[in-house]
Write a protein that holds these residues in place. Structure first.
Motif, PDB file in Angstrom:
ATOM      1  N   GLY A  63      -6.666   0.839   5.891  1.00 47.52           N
ATOM      2  CA  GLY A  63      -8.195  -0.432   5.351  1.00 47.52           C
ATOM      3  C   GLY A  63      -8.534  -0.562   4.137  1.00 47.52           C
ATOM      4  N   GLN A  64      -9.059   0.796   3.973  1.00 44.42           N
ATOM      5  CA  GLN A  64      -9.623   0.646   2.903  1.00 44.42           C
ATOM      6  C   GLN A  64      -8.861   1.053   1.743  1.00 44.42           C
ATOM      7  OE1 GLN A  64     -12.502   4.140   3.588  1.00 44.42           O
ATOM      8  NE2 GLN A  64     -13.478   3.835   4.857  1.00 44.42           N
ATOM      9  N   GLN A  65      -7.994   1.643   1.781  1.00 43.77           N
ATOM     10  CA  GLN A  65      -7.389   1.635   0.451  1.00 43.77           C
ATOM     11  C   GLN A  65      -6.435   0.398   0.241  1.00 43.77           C
ATOM     12  OE1 GLN A  65      -4.036   3.810   1.801  1.00 43.77           O
ATOM     13  NE2 GLN A  65      -4.971   5.589   1.428  1.00 43.77           N
ATOM     14  N   GLN A  66      -6.740  -0.042   1.000  1.00 37.42           N
ATOM     15  CA  GLN A  66      -5.971  -1.935   0.885  1.00 37.42           C
ATOM     16  C   GLN A  66      -7.127  -3.073  -0.233  1.00 37.42           C
ATOM     17  OE1 GLN A  66      -2.568  -3.436   2.069  1.00 37.42           O
ATOM     18  NE2 GLN A  66      -3.712  -4.316   0.418  1.00 37.42           N
ATOM     19  N   ARG A  82       0.816  -1.219  -0.063  1.00 33.34           N
ATOM     20  CA  ARG A  82       0.316   0.027   0.292  1.00 33.34           C
ATOM     21  C   ARG A  82       0.774   1.049  -0.364  1.00 33.34           C
ATOM     22  NH1 ARG A  82      -2.446   3.099   4.441  1.00 33.34           N
ATOM     23  NH2 ARG A  82      -1.386   0.868   5.619  1.00 33.34           N
ATOM     24  N   SER A  83       2.176   0.841   0.515  1.00 36.66           N
ATOM     25  CA  SER A  83       2.798   2.467   0.617  1.00 36.66           C
ATOM     26  C   SER A  83       3.659   2.562  -0.314  1.00 36.66           C
ATOM     27  CB  SER A  83       3.925   1.769   1.595  1.00 36.66           C
ATOM     28  OG  SER A  83       4.540   0.727   1.319  1.00 36.66           O
ATOM     29  N   GLN A  84       3.279   1.887  -1.697  1.00 39.64           N
ATOM     30  CA  GLN A  84       3.999   1.974  -2.790  1.00 39.64           C
ATOM     31  C   GLN A  84       3.066   3.354  -3.462  1.00 39.64           C
ATOM     32  OE1 GLN A  84       4.688  -1.225  -4.217  1.00 39.64           O
ATOM     33  NE2 GLN A  84       7.006  -1.514  -2.991  1.00 39.64           N
ATOM     34  N   GLY A  85       2.049   3.005  -3.659  1.00 37.46           N
ATOM     35  CA  GLY A  85       0.945   4.066  -3.964  1.00 37.46           C
ATOM     36  C   GLY A  85       0.592   5.624  -4.017  1.00 37.46           C
ATOM     37  N   ALA A 109      -0.977  -6.594   5.040  1.00 44.72           N
ATOM     38  CA  ALA A 109      -1.755  -6.297   6.600  1.00 44.72           C
ATOM     39  C   ALA A 109      -0.827  -4.811   6.519  1.00 44.72           C
ATOM     40  CB  ALA A 109      -2.205  -7.916   7.670  1.00 44.72           C
ATOM     41  N   ALA A 110       0.465  -4.209   6.664  1.00 47.23           N
ATOM     42  CA  ALA A 110       0.894  -3.442   7.085  1.00 47.23           C
ATOM     43  C   ALA A 110       0.034  -2.252   6.885  1.00 47.23           C
ATOM     44  CB  ALA A 110       1.770  -3.055   6.126  1.00 47.23           C
ATOM     45  N   GLY A 111      -0.047  -1.623   8.553  1.00 50.20           N
ATOM     46  CA  GLY A 111      -0.437  -0.229   8.964  1.00 50.20           C
ATOM     47  C   GLY A 111      -2.165  -1.152   9.795  1.00 50.20           C
ATOM     48  N   VAL A 112      -2.801  -2.415   9.592  1.00 51.33           N
ATOM     49  CA  VAL A 112      -4.073  -2.307   9.437  1.00 51.33           C
ATOM     50  C   VAL A 112      -3.672  -2.770  10.837  1.00 51.33           C
ATOM     51  CG1 VAL A 112      -5.700  -3.889   9.653  1.00 51.33           C
ATOM     52  CG2 VAL A 112      -4.495  -3.461   7.258  1.00 51.33           C
ATOM     53  N   ASP A 113      -4.953  -2.664  12.319  1.00 56.25           N
ATOM     54  CA  ASP A 113      -4.596  -2.820  13.290  1.00 56.25           C
ATOM     55  C   ASP A 113      -4.817  -4.273  13.977  1.00 56.25           C
ATOM     56  OD1 ASP A 113      -7.599  -3.594  13.875  1.00 56.25           O
ATOM     57  OD2 ASP A 113      -7.206  -1.378  14.004  1.00 56.25           O
ATOM     58  N   ALA A 114      -4.242  -5.100  14.650  1.00 50.18           N
ATOM     59  CA  ALA A 114      -4.595  -6.751  14.772  1.00 50.18           C
ATOM     60  C   ALA A 114      -6.276  -7.193  14.821  1.00 50.18           C
ATOM     61  CB  ALA A 114      -4.484  -6.900  16.906  1.00 50.18           C
ATOM     62  N   TYR A 115      -7.322  -6.057  15.271  1.00 55.80           N
ATOM     63  CA  TYR A 115      -8.450  -6.487  14.930  1.00 55.80           C
ATOM     64  C   TYR A 115      -9.202  -6.726  13.565  1.00 55.80           C
ATOM     65  CZ  TYR A 115     -13.722  -6.040  15.031  1.00 55.80           C
ATOM     66  OH  TYR A 115     -14.824  -6.884  14.393  1.00 55.80           O
ATOM     67  N   GLY A 116      -8.051  -5.427  12.961  1.00 55.87           N
ATOM     68  CA  GLY A 116      -8.332  -5.475  10.920  1.00 55.87           C
ATOM     69  C   GLY A 116      -8.018  -6.630  10.374  1.00 55.87           C
ATOM     70  N   THR A 132       4.739 -11.750   3.797  1.00 53.64           N
ATOM     71  CA  THR A 132       4.702 -10.921   4.999  1.00 53.64           C
ATOM     72  C   THR A 132       6.178 -11.462   5.824  1.00 53.64           C
ATOM     73  OG1 THR A 132       3.117 -10.519   6.646  1.00 53.64           O
ATOM     74  CG2 THR A 132       3.238 -12.709   5.809  1.00 53.64           C
ATOM     75  N   HIS A 133       6.287 -10.232   6.760  1.00 55.44           N
ATOM     76  CA  HIS A 133       7.016 -10.548   7.957  1.00 55.44           C
ATOM     77  C   HIS A 133       6.736 -11.268   9.258  1.00 55.44           C
ATOM     78  CE1 HIS A 133       7.616  -6.096   8.028  1.00 55.44           C
ATOM     79  NE2 HIS A 133       7.226  -6.238   9.140  1.00 55.44           N
ATOM     80  N   ASP A 134       5.181 -10.658   9.171  1.00 51.91           N
ATOM     81  CA  ASP A 134       4.822 -10.949  10.870  1.00 51.91           C
ATOM     82  C   ASP A 134       3.654 -12.327  10.742  1.00 51.91           C
ATOM     83  OD1 ASP A 134       3.399 -11.037  12.463  1.00 51.91           O
ATOM     84  OD2 ASP A 134       1.514  -9.924  12.154  1.00 51.91           O
ATOM     85  N   ILE A 135       5.007 -13.605  10.673  1.00 53.86           N
ATOM     86  CA  ILE A 135       4.703 -14.446  11.108  1.00 53.86           C
ATOM     87  C   ILE A 135       3.413 -15.255  12.118  1.00 53.86           C
ATOM     88  CG2 ILE A 135       6.138 -16.520  11.184  1.00 53.86           C
ATOM     89  CD1 ILE A 135       8.761 -14.597  11.936  1.00 53.86           C
ATOM     90  N   ALA A 136       3.595 -14.353  13.260  1.00 58.13           N
ATOM     91  CA  ALA A 136       2.841 -15.421  13.889  1.00 58.13           C
ATOM     92  C   ALA A 136       0.785 -14.763  13.267  1.00 58.13           C
ATOM     93  CB  ALA A 136       2.673 -14.069  15.549  1.00 58.13           C
TER      94      ALA A 136
END
Lengths: 275, 260
Positions: free
Chosen positions: B146-149, B86-89, B170-177, B200-204
């Motif tokens: 989140g909407q951009q995503q 998303r950050s590239q847009g 999911a970068a920049g989206v909170d845990a619930y999102g 992703t680098h968010d393994i968990a």
């Protein structure tokens, strides 16, 4: 007013200013959104080399400027796409060396030519009938290409990588846009001048961008601002006997300033939509 | 019977600006797989995705997507849907949500032609799939992260792909999102029979949702179910140190003891 318009040179200049205002503003929309302003500066300054070469060999300077600008545009594109030299470095090299070539050609020509000032800063007296046909022909050509490839140019301007993934010929479209920029520059030389074309590629679109978040509306507004600047600047040039490029560009800059100050984008933050 | 493979990489090597990004990657992604591609920063995850997309040509090795090299997909280009970071847009670009989703159709419409009513229907359906239909006329600059995503996902879905590649979605989206986001992906996969690769680098979080995990750090370490990957100690090999995994769904809890 009416007697001003009875002069044939002024009629030609007016038609040219309207056409140039339209074409520069349409292409300028892409230049601003794709952040290609510096490429625009590189291409437009390279026209100096072409014009000077025309002088030296005794051919129509604008006619020579067409292939010269096209070649420079393609060279900048090719070098920067190869990735060995960064884009702004490539432009910096092309920009200065084509200007230097121009100075060299002028130096080689016996006897300094005073007409050059008109090429650099524009002149309302400069537009001949054949110039007008050239402006009309190339200008229409540029607009037709933009109209035909409207959605493709929009896509590559917004997200080139995604356009490539979708199977669009992004390289071809990039070089095409550079070519369109080169032609736009060439038809603007007589009325706005080599040094000042860049302003007309950037300012109307940048002013329009302050006013809207809709692409088509931005292009329309840009055209309106470009035409108003062109025509308004021409009259100022006539009344005050100043180079037309200077008055056109300063009119555009004044409009930009007003748009910038009164931009709705600045007055309120965009309302973030709730989920 | 083994499922047909959607992506096949054989001994793929990539050098980027004289740095080795991928060395000898062999990988096969089967039809219908839901794969998490993990690895530390700079491990070549994005490069691998770009190789599959045909945006990067490997120095050596063979790449096949739906049985052909990615740059020869031709009319099958639309089978691959891509959701970039998303950050590239350029989110200040003056277009509306529906305009962006329609761009997903452009490759199929062909040069010179305008989108038809049918293209608009597909684009609207894609927006519905990500629950964004009410914001179709909204300008891009007015959206939350989140909407951009979800707009980017809708654009990828509008091409009607069979393979969906998502780069750090999911970068920049909170845990619930995040939780809701993976649920949505799972739903799309089942409804539309997609093969999905999430980088992703968010393994968990990713390991709680995907069926397979691939660990990348220049080379591919493993490609197996999340539980296998984590219990085999592969993560330590990939990351070069112990990795903290918070208890999450069916994934075992780990505590970091030694961290270089």
């Amino acid at each position: 007013m009416s007697d001003v318009l009875s002069y044939p040179f002024m009629q030609r200049a007016l038609v040219a200013a309207v056409l140039v205002g339209v074409v520069c503003s349409v292409i300028g929309t892409y230049v601003v959104l794709r952040k290609m302003a510096f490429i625009g500066a590189g291409i437009s300054h390279s026209a100096f080399g072409g014009v000077a070469l025309g002088y030296l060999v005794g051919l129509d300077p604008i006619g020579i400027a067409i292939p010269f600008c096209l070649a420079t545009a393609m060279a900048i594109g090719w070098v920067s796409r190869k990735g060995r030299v960064s884009e702004d470095t490539a432009i910096g090299i092309a920009f200065s060396s084509t200007m230097a070539l121009g100075a060299l050609f002028i130096g080689l020509k016996e006897g300094y030519n005073v007409d050059l000032f008109g090429y650099l800063f524009g002149s309302i007296l400069a537009v001949s009938e054949s110039d007008l046909w050239l402006i009309l022909g190339l200008g229409l050509g540029v607009i037709v290409v933009v109209a035909l490839l409207f959605k493709e140019l929009l896509f590559v301007s917004f997200d080139e990588e995604m356009a490539a993934v979708s199977g669009l010929p992004v390289q071809t479209l990039y070089f095409l846009l550079l070519g369109l920029m080169a032609l736009t520059v060439v038809i603007s030389i007589k009325i706005v001048g080599i040094i000042l074309v860049e302003a007309l590629l950037v300012i109307p679109a940048a002013a329009a961008f302050q006013l809207t978040r809709n692409f088509v509306r931005m292009m329309m507004l840009s055209v309106l601002i470009g035409v108003v600047s062109g025509v308004g600047g021409l009259f100022l040039s006539y009344w005050w006997d100043l180079p037309s490029g200077a008055t056109i560009v300063l009119t555009a800059a004044a409009i930009f300033f007003v748009c910038f100050v009164f931009s709705p984008k600045r007055r309120r933050r965009p309302a973030l939509a709730k989920n | 019977m083994t499922k047909p493979s959607v992506v096949k990489l054989q001994d793929v090597w990539v050098t980027y600006h004289e740095t080795l990004a991928l060395k000898g990657v062999d990988m096969e992604i089967e039809d219908g797989e839901f794969l998490g591609l993990i690895g530390p920063n700079g491990s070549g995850k994005t490069t691998l995705i770009r190789v599959i997309l045909g945006l990067v040509k490997p120095d050596r090795g063979k790449v096949e997507v739906f049985g052909v090299p990615p740059d020869r997909l031709g009319a099958k280009h639309h089978l691959v849907g891509y959701v970039p970071q998303r950050s590239q847009g350029d989110w200040s670009f003056p277009v509306s949500v529906i305009d962006v989703v329609l761009m997903g159709r452009y490759g199929r419409i062909g040069l010179f032609k305008r989108p038809s009513a049918a293209d608009r229907d597909v684009a609207m359906q894609a927006l519905e799939d990500v629950q964004m239909q009410d914001l179709a006329r909204r300008q891009l600059a007015e959206l939350s992260g989140g909407q951009q995503q979800r707009v980017l996902i809708a654009r990828a879905l509008a091409t009607e792909p069979k393979l969906l590649l998502l780069d750090e979605p999911a970068a920049g989206v909170d845990a619930y999102g995040e939780e809701k986001f993976y649920e949505m992906l799972k739903g799309l996969k089942e409804q539309q029979g997609l093969t999905i690769v999430v980088v992703t680098h968010d393994i968990a979080v990713v390991s709680a949702h995907v069926e397979k995990l691939a660990c990348l750090n220049q080379t591919l370490f493993t490609h197996a179910s999340p539980t296998e990957v984590i219990t085999a100690g592969t993560l330590e090999k990939v990351y070069g140190c112990e990795v903290e995994l918070l208890a999450h769904g069916r994934i075992p809890h780990r505590v970091v003891e030694e961290h270089k």
